[in-house]
Design a protein around this motif. Structure first.
Motif, PDB file in Angstrom:
ATOM      1  N   ARG B  79       0.824  -1.216   0.000  1.00  0.00           N
ATOM      2  CA  ARG B  79       0.000   0.000   0.000  1.00  0.00           C
ATOM      3  C   ARG B  79       0.853   1.260   0.000  1.00  0.00           C
ATOM      4  O   ARG B  79       0.456   2.297  -0.545  1.00  0.00           O
ATOM      5  N   THR B  80       2.031   1.167   0.635  1.00  0.00           N
ATOM      6  CA  THR B  80       2.915   2.318   0.655  1.00  0.00           C
ATOM      7  C   THR B  80       3.402   2.658  -0.749  1.00  0.00           C
ATOM      8  O   THR B  80       3.652   3.815  -1.074  1.00  0.00           O
ATOM      9  N   ASN B  90     -12.553  11.145  -0.786  1.00  0.00           N
ATOM     10  CA  ASN B  90     -12.135  10.702   0.553  1.00  0.00           C
ATOM     11  C   ASN B  90     -10.980  11.509   1.120  1.00  0.00           C
ATOM     12  O   ASN B  90     -10.079  10.960   1.752  1.00  0.00           O
ATOM     13  N   LEU B  91     -11.002  12.803   0.922  1.00  0.00           N
ATOM     14  CA  LEU B  91     -10.021  13.636   1.620  1.00  0.00           C
ATOM     15  C   LEU B  91     -10.343  13.606   3.105  1.00  0.00           C
ATOM     16  O   LEU B  91     -11.509  13.490   3.489  1.00  0.00           O
ATOM     17  N   PHE B  92      -9.315  13.725   3.936  1.00  0.00           N
ATOM     18  CA  PHE B  92      -9.546  13.711   5.377  1.00  0.00           C
ATOM     19  C   PHE B  92     -10.261  15.011   5.750  1.00  0.00           C
ATOM     20  O   PHE B  92      -9.694  16.103   5.659  1.00  0.00           O
ATOM     21  N   ALA B  93     -11.498  14.867   6.194  1.00  0.00           N
ATOM     22  CA  ALA B  93     -12.387  16.030   6.306  1.00  0.00           C
ATOM     23  C   ALA B  93     -11.939  17.001   7.396  1.00  0.00           C
ATOM     24  O   ALA B  93     -12.262  18.179   7.340  1.00  0.00           O
ATOM     25  N   HIS B  94     -11.195  16.516   8.381  1.00  0.00           N
ATOM     26  CA  HIS B  94     -10.833  17.374   9.516  1.00  0.00           C
ATOM     27  C   HIS B  94      -9.490  18.064   9.302  1.00  0.00           C
ATOM     28  O   HIS B  94      -9.034  18.802  10.172  1.00  0.00           O
ATOM     29  N   LEU B 103       0.129  14.116   6.077  1.00  0.00           N
ATOM     30  CA  LEU B 103      -0.083  13.140   7.150  1.00  0.00           C
ATOM     31  C   LEU B 103       0.634  11.807   6.901  1.00  0.00           C
ATOM     32  O   LEU B 103       1.442  11.371   7.721  1.00  0.00           O
ATOM     33  N   ALA B 104       0.348  11.176   5.767  1.00  0.00           N
ATOM     34  CA  ALA B 104       0.938   9.857   5.532  1.00  0.00           C
ATOM     35  C   ALA B 104       2.451   9.949   5.315  1.00  0.00           C
ATOM     36  O   ALA B 104       3.192   9.041   5.684  1.00  0.00           O
ATOM     37  N   VAL B 107       3.636  10.020   8.931  1.00  0.00           N
ATOM     38  CA  VAL B 107       3.350   8.832   9.741  1.00  0.00           C
ATOM     39  C   VAL B 107       3.928   7.564   9.115  1.00  0.00           C
ATOM     40  O   VAL B 107       4.456   6.708   9.823  1.00  0.00           O
ATOM     41  N   VAL B 108       3.830   7.449   7.790  1.00  0.00           N
ATOM     42  CA  VAL B 108       4.248   6.205   7.138  1.00  0.00           C
ATOM     43  C   VAL B 108       5.678   6.296   6.608  1.00  0.00           C
ATOM     44  O   VAL B 108       6.491   5.408   6.812  1.00  0.00           O
ATOM     45  N   PHE B 136      -9.798  23.917   3.517  1.00  0.00           N
ATOM     46  CA  PHE B 136     -10.292  22.622   3.990  1.00  0.00           C
ATOM     47  C   PHE B 136     -11.103  21.967   2.883  1.00  0.00           C
ATOM     48  O   PHE B 136     -11.671  22.664   2.033  1.00  0.00           O
ATOM     49  N   ARG B 152      -2.242  13.827  -2.913  1.00  0.00           N
ATOM     50  CA  ARG B 152      -2.011  13.127  -1.648  1.00  0.00           C
ATOM     51  C   ARG B 152      -1.416  11.744  -1.903  1.00  0.00           C
ATOM     52  O   ARG B 152      -0.501  11.310  -1.202  1.00  0.00           O
ATOM     53  N   ALA B 153      -1.950  11.057  -2.915  1.00  0.00           N
ATOM     54  CA  ALA B 153      -1.416   9.732  -3.232  1.00  0.00           C
ATOM     55  C   ALA B 153       0.007   9.841  -3.778  1.00  0.00           C
ATOM     56  O   ALA B 153       0.888   9.054  -3.416  1.00  0.00           O
ATOM     57  N   MET B 156       3.376  10.107  -1.608  1.00  0.00           N
ATOM     58  CA  MET B 156       4.049   8.923  -1.071  1.00  0.00           C
ATOM     59  C   MET B 156       5.058   8.347  -2.067  1.00  0.00           C
ATOM     60  O   MET B 156       5.644   7.294  -1.830  1.00  0.00           O
TER      61      MET B 156
END
Lengths: 277, 244
Positions: B79-80, B90-94, B103-104, B107-108, B136, B152-153, B156
């Motif tokens: 997945r990475t 599916n964007l992170f709504a917050h 974020l990824a 974190v990843v 936002f 976003r994809a 990575m």
């Protein structure tokens, strides 16, 4: 049916919060006045008739501290255990799901008062029996600490309800959020921590706030298991003075001050998290 | 050369009633752009979601870039390296656009915030909306959201990009801005698997078009050939309904 939403369907909550004028601050201010009014009434009674009202307040004030301490420390534990239970109820692992479901169903079927009595009177005996059976001296001489047992009892009970709040909150977040996070290589735990829970928290804040206030009131039940909280101190005062009207009216007013204040705090936190950007 | 995606005899059921994938096998080479078309319920999205194991399958094997999709660690490793773009963005709504992109990476990929920010800004410029870094998701149009999702994809540094009907939830006037980004990506040599009925994109960018129906690959060919002279009856029937 070809669904063609213009924007992502997930965040109506945040969208609403950013619309100017939609914030409920005017209403909140009105509720602050109720709290101020109740406090003013308490002060007025104590000033006009210090005997018995001021005497009552002075007598029960350590009870107020115990009530606050019991409630706040239980609640901190409830937030943690509730999350564990809530995630368990969402688990695909049948053992974890089964255990957490059993816990929730069992606890919700037993009155809180009975649970508190069980933890205080029965649980220490269970520990002692185990100590005797396995020759563990520290368990054999175990003496129940009333406040510790009360916090334990409140936590176990309320965390079961809190589990369901967490579960519902997490389920309310669209599945695509978790999938997007996982597709970027995040583990389940990372996706929960960084993506799902921060959004779920905003959804569950109102019911969690209600739980806190309910807990504050239900904490009066710990007075039956030897905890000298506000209720028990009220009873002790009455048993020496025999003035029930004044004593219990003042105790009721003091609880009202606490719950109204807690409700304002909850509303404030709700507002803060909605606008926090 | 070893194919970068190897799918062998994959079967997938939804419950007992639906046999969503009936023994699908497919090889995709590095740098190849493959478009999958087919009627609703044909299993095309399911197949795509199997490639990064968002969907589990009961039988068969999938190997991505030499890593078999078996253990949890392997699945995360795949997945990475595999980016995915969803129909619903599916964007992170917050999180702000910037935080969505960072974020990824943090974190990843364990990048420090300076580097993550640099990568994010670079990609926002690439998808044409550098000015939206602090916005936002709710403040963006569908097309802008989808471009952020692509960025976003890409943040990575994936070797493969999967697109699951990326333009199906968009208003017509926003489709082009998303397809343009995808086209540019294809021209850079990205390996892409695209579930989409955008024939224009397929003709312009795809090396191969695949027609699926009832959980099986019915026919595959170049986009030109598949769309204009389909050999299979079911493909003809489907295309006659889709193409005006």
């Amino acid at each position: 049916m070809p669904a063609k939403p213009k924007a992502a369907p997930s965040p109506p909550l945040d969208a609403l919060a950013r619309i100017p004028g939609a914030e409920p601050s005017a209403k909140l201010d009105a509720w602050w006045w109720l709290l101020v009014g109740v406090i003013a009434l308490v002060v007025l009674l104590a000033a006009v008739r210090p005997d018995p009202f001021l005497r009552i307040i002075v007598f029960v004030r350590d009870g107020i501290a115990v009530t606050i301490f019991t409630t706040v420390s239980s609640f901190a534990l409830i937030l943690i255990l509730g999350m564990v239970g809530g995630l368990g109820r969402l688990s695909k692992n049948p053992l974890i799901f089964g255990l957490s479901s059993l816990y929730v169903e069992l606890i919700r079927g037993i009155p809180l008062m009975v649970q508190l009595i069980w933890w205080y009177f029965a649980f220490p005996s269970v520990l002692q029996q185990i100590g005797i059976a396995f020759k563990l001296p520290f368990l054999m001489q175990y003496r129940a600490n009333p406040i510790a047992m009360a916090i334990l009892g409140l936590t176990i009970c309320y965390a079961a309800y809190m589990s369901e709040i967490y579960r519902a909150g997490i389920q309310s977040i669209p599945k695509g959020q978790l999938e997007a996070a996982r597709s970027l290589g995040m583990t389940y735990a990372q996706a929960m921590r960084h993506v799902v829970l921060p959004q779920a928290v905003r959804v569950i804040l109102p019911p969690v706030g209600n739980e806190f206030i309910a807990l504050l009131k239900d904490s009066s039940l710990v007075s039956v298991v030897a905890v000298t909280d506000l209720t028990r101190r009220g009873r002790e005062f009455m048993s020496t003075t025999f003035i029930p009207i004044e004593t219990w009216s003042m105790v009721a007013l003091l609880y009202l001050v606490l719950t109204l204040f807690a409700a304002r705090m909850v509303a404030w936190i709700e507002r803060r998290t909605k606008f926090e950007r | 050369m070893e194919p970068i995606i190897q799918i062998r005899d994959v079967h997938k059921h939804f419950g007992r009633a639906v046999h969503a994938l009936r023994g699908v096998s497919l090889d995709i080479q590095k740098g190849e752009v493959v478009v999958i078309i087919g009627p609703s319920g044909s299993g095309k999205s399911t197949l795509l979601r199997c490639i990064n194991r968002l969907e589990e399958y009961e039988q068969g094997t999938i190997v991505v870039d030499g890593i078999p999709l078996d253990t949890a660690a392997n699945i995360n490793a795949v997945r990475t390296e595999v980016g995915m773009v969803f129909q619903q963005f599916n964007l992170f709504a917050h999180l702000s656009v910037m935080d969505n992109l960072m974020l990824a990476q943090r974190v990843v990929r364990h990048r420090d915030s300076g580097e993550a920010r640099r990568v994010a800004l670079e990609l926002l410029a690439k998808v044409g909306i550098p000015e939206k870094a602090e916005a936002f998701p709710v403040q963006l149009s569908g097309g802008q959201q989808q471009r952020v999702a692509i960025a976003r994809a890409l943040a990575m540094n994936p070797k493969i990009m999967l697109f699951d009907e990326p333009t199906s939830a968009l208003d017509p006037e926003m489709i082009k801005e998303v397809l343009d980004v995808m086209l540019a990506l294809a021209q850079e040599g990205m390996t892409m698997v695209v579930v989409s009925h955008e024939m224009g994109f397929a003709r312009a960018a795809a090396h191969r078009a695949i027609f699926m129906d009832e959980g099986s690959i019915i026919e595959e060919s170049t986009p030109e050939k598949l769309f204009s002279t389909p050999s299979h009856e079911r493909t003809q029937l489907f295309l006659s309904k889709v193409l005006l």
